[in-house]
Design an enzyme around this catalytic site. Sequence first.
Site, PDB file in Angstrom:
ATOM      1  N   LYS A  58       8.010 -55.657  15.208  1.00 59.40           N
ATOM      2  CA  LYS A  58       7.652 -54.637  14.207  1.00 59.40           C
ATOM      3  C   LYS A  58       6.496 -53.785  14.727  1.00 59.40           C
ATOM      4  CE  LYS A  58       9.242 -57.426  10.303  1.00 59.40           C
ATOM      5  NZ  LYS A  58       8.864 -58.337   9.198  1.00 59.40           N
ATOM      6  N   GLN A 102       3.682 -61.009   6.472  1.00 60.41           N
ATOM      7  CA  GLN A 102       4.837 -61.696   7.035  1.00 60.41           C
ATOM      8  C   GLN A 102       5.045 -63.026   6.309  1.00 60.41           C
ATOM      9  OE1 GLN A 102       6.952 -60.353   9.239  1.00 60.41           O
ATOM     10  NE2 GLN A 102       8.252 -62.156   9.266  1.00 60.41           N
ATOM     11  N   ASP A 125       7.574 -53.662   1.990  1.00 60.48           N
ATOM     12  CA  ASP A 125       8.645 -54.660   1.987  1.00 60.48           C
ATOM     13  C   ASP A 125       9.385 -54.714   0.649  1.00 60.48           C
ATOM     14  OD1 ASP A 125       9.159 -56.133   4.373  1.00 60.48           O
ATOM     15  OD2 ASP A 125       7.207 -57.115   4.219  1.00 60.48           O
TER      16      ASP A 125
HETATM   17  N1  GUN Z   1      10.111 -62.966   6.674  1.00 61.47           N
HETATM   18  C1  GUN Z   1      11.447 -62.940   6.886  1.00 61.47           C
HETATM   19  N2  GUN Z   1      11.916 -61.687   6.690  1.00 61.47           N
HETATM   20  C2  GUN Z   1      10.866 -60.924   6.349  1.00 61.47           C
HETATM   21  C3  GUN Z   1      10.720 -59.549   6.024  1.00 61.47           C
HETATM   22  O1  GUN Z   1      11.655 -58.757   5.983  1.00 61.47           O
HETATM   23  N3  GUN Z   1       9.461 -59.154   5.752  1.00 61.47           N
HETATM   24  C4  GUN Z   1       8.406 -59.987   5.760  1.00 61.47           C
HETATM   25  N4  GUN Z   1       7.201 -59.509   5.462  1.00 61.47           N
HETATM   26  N5  GUN Z   1       8.509 -61.271   6.046  1.00 61.47           N
HETATM   27  C5  GUN Z   1       9.737 -61.733   6.339  1.00 61.47           C
END
Ligand code: GUN
Length: 288
Positions: A58, A102, A125
């Site tokens: 990311k 995350q 998110d």
């Molecule tokens: N953990 C697994 N998938 C995601 C996601 O799309 N965003 C975040 N922040 N954590 C995750």
Amino acid sequence: MEQKTSAIVMKGKPVAEKLTERLRSEIEGLAAKTGRPPGLAVVLVGEDPASQVYVRIKERTAKKLGILTFDHRIPENLDQGDLLDLISRLNSDPAVDGILIQLPLPGHLNEQEALRAVALDKDVDVFHPENFGRMALKQGILRPCTPAGVIEMLKHYEIEIEGKSVALIGRSKIVGLPLSLLLLHENATITVCHSRTSDIGAVTREADIVVAALGRPKFLTADMVKEGAVVVDIGINRVDEKLVGDCDYDALVGKVSAITPVPGGVGPMTVAMLMANTVRAFRDHASG
Ligand code: GUN
């Protein structure tokens, strides 16, 4: 004998690249106009290896696009108060347009409370319950990353969604549940299967589109889909150091009309949609 046409392999990378190319020029224009780049704060608590990989991807993608990243890698033993303090500082930092926490957070932290603490306009998110509710009611500005990535991918490969029957396996808060809503908004007819569903195969065999998002390696086998179905695999499972999806790809590819590979399918789309949400938040902040 009828000639079997081969399945479309729905790779995410070209779709994601097309989207990020568009974002890159949008960022350039907006940054020149506003005098600052978009900012994405990334919060990773602890050392979960999979989370470390996702966060690295990311951040790398963000940097490539000209998004400034604020990296907060925090030791596992952080307490809830300190996490909330950090979120509060990021909420009021004008250089930060998006905040990504995350998941999963270490077990001693209250995930729901942390996600509720993120400012609504920085919740890239779409994990805040209010943003989730707005999304469900089609009143939201941002769409959750993986579910929106699936929709964009299907559209790119010209898979019709409207009027189709979709069997979705998995009801997680991050993927299955929000994806069921986005598919409904696209006028599909959805059946959501889960661990208590008595006969998942009976549901998937009737479906035009099958989406597997349950986190069990090679769960969806060829006998569970009808000939010519479309299969979307959202699973990322580590088996003997290899990434394996929730679908038995090798067996399914000869029977379906289109299928996403793992890796290289939905994964890149999740990252691209996160970038899109960050730019959208930036645009809204920049226009006051
Ligand atoms: N953990 C697994 N998938 C995601 C996601 O799309 N965003 C975040 N922040 N954590 C995750």
